[in-house]
Design an enzyme around this catalytic site. Sequence first.
Site, mmCIF file in Angstrom:
data_model
loop_
_atom_site.group_PDB
_atom_site.id
_atom_site.type_symbol
_atom_site.label_atom_id
_atom_site.label_comp_id
_atom_site.label_asym_id
_atom_site.label_seq_id
_atom_site.Cartn_x
_atom_site.Cartn_y
_atom_site.Cartn_z
ATOM 1 N N HIS A 18 0.857 -1.200 0.000
ATOM 2 C CA HIS A 18 0.000 0.000 0.000
ATOM 3 C C HIS A 18 0.884 1.237 0.000
ATOM 4 O O HIS A 18 1.370 1.665 1.054
ATOM 5 C CB HIS A 18 -0.915 -0.037 1.236
ATOM 6 C CG HIS A 18 -1.918 1.080 1.300
ATOM 7 N ND1 HIS A 18 -3.072 0.994 2.048
ATOM 8 C CD2 HIS A 18 -1.952 2.308 0.728
ATOM 9 C CE1 HIS A 18 -3.760 2.125 1.942
ATOM 10 N NE2 HIS A 18 -3.082 2.947 1.145
ATOM 11 N N HIS A 20 1.235 4.999 -2.289
ATOM 12 C CA HIS A 20 0.876 5.922 -3.376
ATOM 13 C C HIS A 20 2.182 6.569 -3.811
ATOM 14 O O HIS A 20 2.807 7.276 -3.001
ATOM 15 C CB HIS A 20 -0.100 6.983 -2.880
ATOM 16 C CG HIS A 20 -1.348 6.401 -2.270
ATOM 17 N ND1 HIS A 20 -2.505 6.243 -2.993
ATOM 18 C CD2 HIS A 20 -1.595 5.907 -1.032
ATOM 19 C CE1 HIS A 20 -3.430 5.691 -2.210
ATOM 20 N NE2 HIS A 20 -2.900 5.467 -1.021
ATOM 21 N N HIS A 198 -9.614 1.336 -1.050
ATOM 22 C CA HIS A 198 -9.532 1.878 0.302
ATOM 23 C C HIS A 198 -10.937 1.775 0.898
ATOM 24 O O HIS A 198 -11.916 2.206 0.272
ATOM 25 C CB HIS A 198 -9.132 3.345 0.279
ATOM 26 C CG HIS A 198 -7.685 3.601 -0.022
ATOM 27 N ND1 HIS A 198 -7.027 3.076 -1.101
ATOM 28 C CD2 HIS A 198 -6.767 4.343 0.655
ATOM 29 C CE1 HIS A 198 -5.773 3.483 -1.088
ATOM 30 N NE2 HIS A 198 -5.576 4.254 -0.038
ATOM 31 N N GLU A 201 -11.146 3.333 6.269
ATOM 32 C CA GLU A 201 -10.089 4.206 6.813
ATOM 33 C C GLU A 201 -10.810 5.258 7.671
ATOM 34 O O GLU A 201 -10.609 5.336 8.870
ATOM 35 C CB GLU A 201 -9.287 4.850 5.675
ATOM 36 C CG GLU A 201 -8.149 5.764 6.134
ATOM 37 C CD GLU A 201 -7.419 6.459 4.972
ATOM 38 O OE1 GLU A 201 -7.976 6.529 3.856
ATOM 39 O OE2 GLU A 201 -6.287 6.947 5.206
ATOM 40 N N ASP A 279 1.835 3.865 2.956
ATOM 41 C CA ASP A 279 0.783 4.731 2.393
ATOM 42 C C ASP A 279 1.398 5.920 1.643
ATOM 43 O O ASP A 279 1.538 5.867 0.420
ATOM 44 C CB ASP A 279 -0.174 5.186 3.506
ATOM 45 C CG ASP A 279 -1.558 5.553 3.006
ATOM 46 O OD1 ASP A 279 -1.813 5.426 1.810
ATOM 47 O OD2 ASP A 279 -2.403 5.963 3.837
HETATM 48 N N1 ADE Z 1 -4.549 8.962 -1.481
HETATM 49 C C1 ADE Z 1 -3.296 8.956 -1.007
HETATM 50 N N2 ADE Z 1 -3.271 8.507 0.252
HETATM 51 C C2 ADE Z 1 -4.538 8.198 0.596
HETATM 52 C C3 ADE Z 1 -5.157 7.671 1.750
HETATM 53 N N3 ADE Z 1 -4.473 7.368 2.872
HETATM 54 N N4 ADE Z 1 -6.492 7.505 1.740
HETATM 55 C C4 ADE Z 1 -7.204 7.813 0.659
HETATM 56 N N5 ADE Z 1 -6.662 8.301 -0.449
HETATM 57 C C5 ADE Z 1 -5.346 8.492 -0.502
HETATM 58 ZN ZN ZN Z 2 -3.696 4.847 0.723
#
Ligand code: ADE
Ligand code: ZN
Length: 339
Positions: A18, A20, A198, A201, A279
């Site tokens: 996970h 980005h 996602h 969260e 993340d």
């Molecule tokens: N885009 C980048 N990080 C994210 C996250 N933690 N939750 C949702 N979208 C994201």
């Molecule tokens: Zn994320």
Amino acid sequence: MTAELIALAERVPKVELHLHIEGSLEPELMFALAQRNGVALPYDSVEAVRAAYQFSNLQEFLDLYYQGMSVLQTEQDFYDLTMAYLQRIHADNVVHTEVMFDPQGHLERGIAFETVFNGIERALRDGERQMEISYRLIMSFLRHLSEESAFDTLREAEPFLGRIDAVGLDSSEKGHPPEKFARVFARCRDLGLRLTAHAGEEGPPDYVWQAIDGIGVDRIDHGNRALEDEALVAELVERKLTLTVCPLSNLKLCVVDDMAQHPILDMLKRGLKATVNSDDPAYFGGYVNDNYRALIAHLPLTHSHLYDLVRNGFDGAWMTNAERQKHIRTLDQAFSVRC
Ligand code: ADE
Ligand code: ZN
């Protein structure tokens, strides 16, 4: 004991599931690219950027995340971003990474899909050759945009789909349930792509239900709020669905108040396949090993918990079984030598 466990966590082979790539943009690189491309930033120093990274929820982070992306303009920028991330995780003994990218965050700024894709992929290929880090690529749809926009993005991605392994769903969770994207995900599944989203969260357990039943995801990104629903936990356990948990992200975005209250050990105890991931490491204060160190420092985490977290990562990775078995042998060896 804590120091020993931290040393073990640091040296064993690990995966990241996970991440980005745009969230790995360190302030130093942000400034360098802003200068290279003549982009104005609303900060006068790297320290000012870091000082601005105080968030009380997901949206406050996303506002700065999308602003940060503005410096990424050329294929070389995406290459440099990805190569910097790979060098950083190589130092953490990460041997396999599954990288998410947000094409809509770039398309809407007039950057072509191929510019983004070619830069990221070229770095991933070089990283595999130079550092032996294998990879998978996940194209993520922005859930605050429409399903039509996701379909448009899928059309843009068509020439590259043979080199994209999966699709994901990210950005502002509340008010944008997974079922808003049911048709585009169904199309992606028909195209042979893996699916992740996602969920849980900030959003309610119902969004996790929608992700597993309405969309049929192969993995859940985060999933923290699934713990509020006993039947949902039982279903995730039954389906052996991997949760890509992000401890430092959870702390920075106030999903948890305190690392000592992070639910990851509760997840393991209840039979969930929790994994450890960063993340958006440039925004949340750390890469994979920083996340393991934070957990070990603040929770009663044992040798066996550590094994399960690392092993769940390999089990949940979309690598071949031959690759998985090779890494698990190395992992088992490292865990059998007690120092
Ligand atoms: N885009 C980048 N990080 C994210 C996250 N933690 N939750 C949702 N979208 C994201
Ligand atoms: Zn994320």
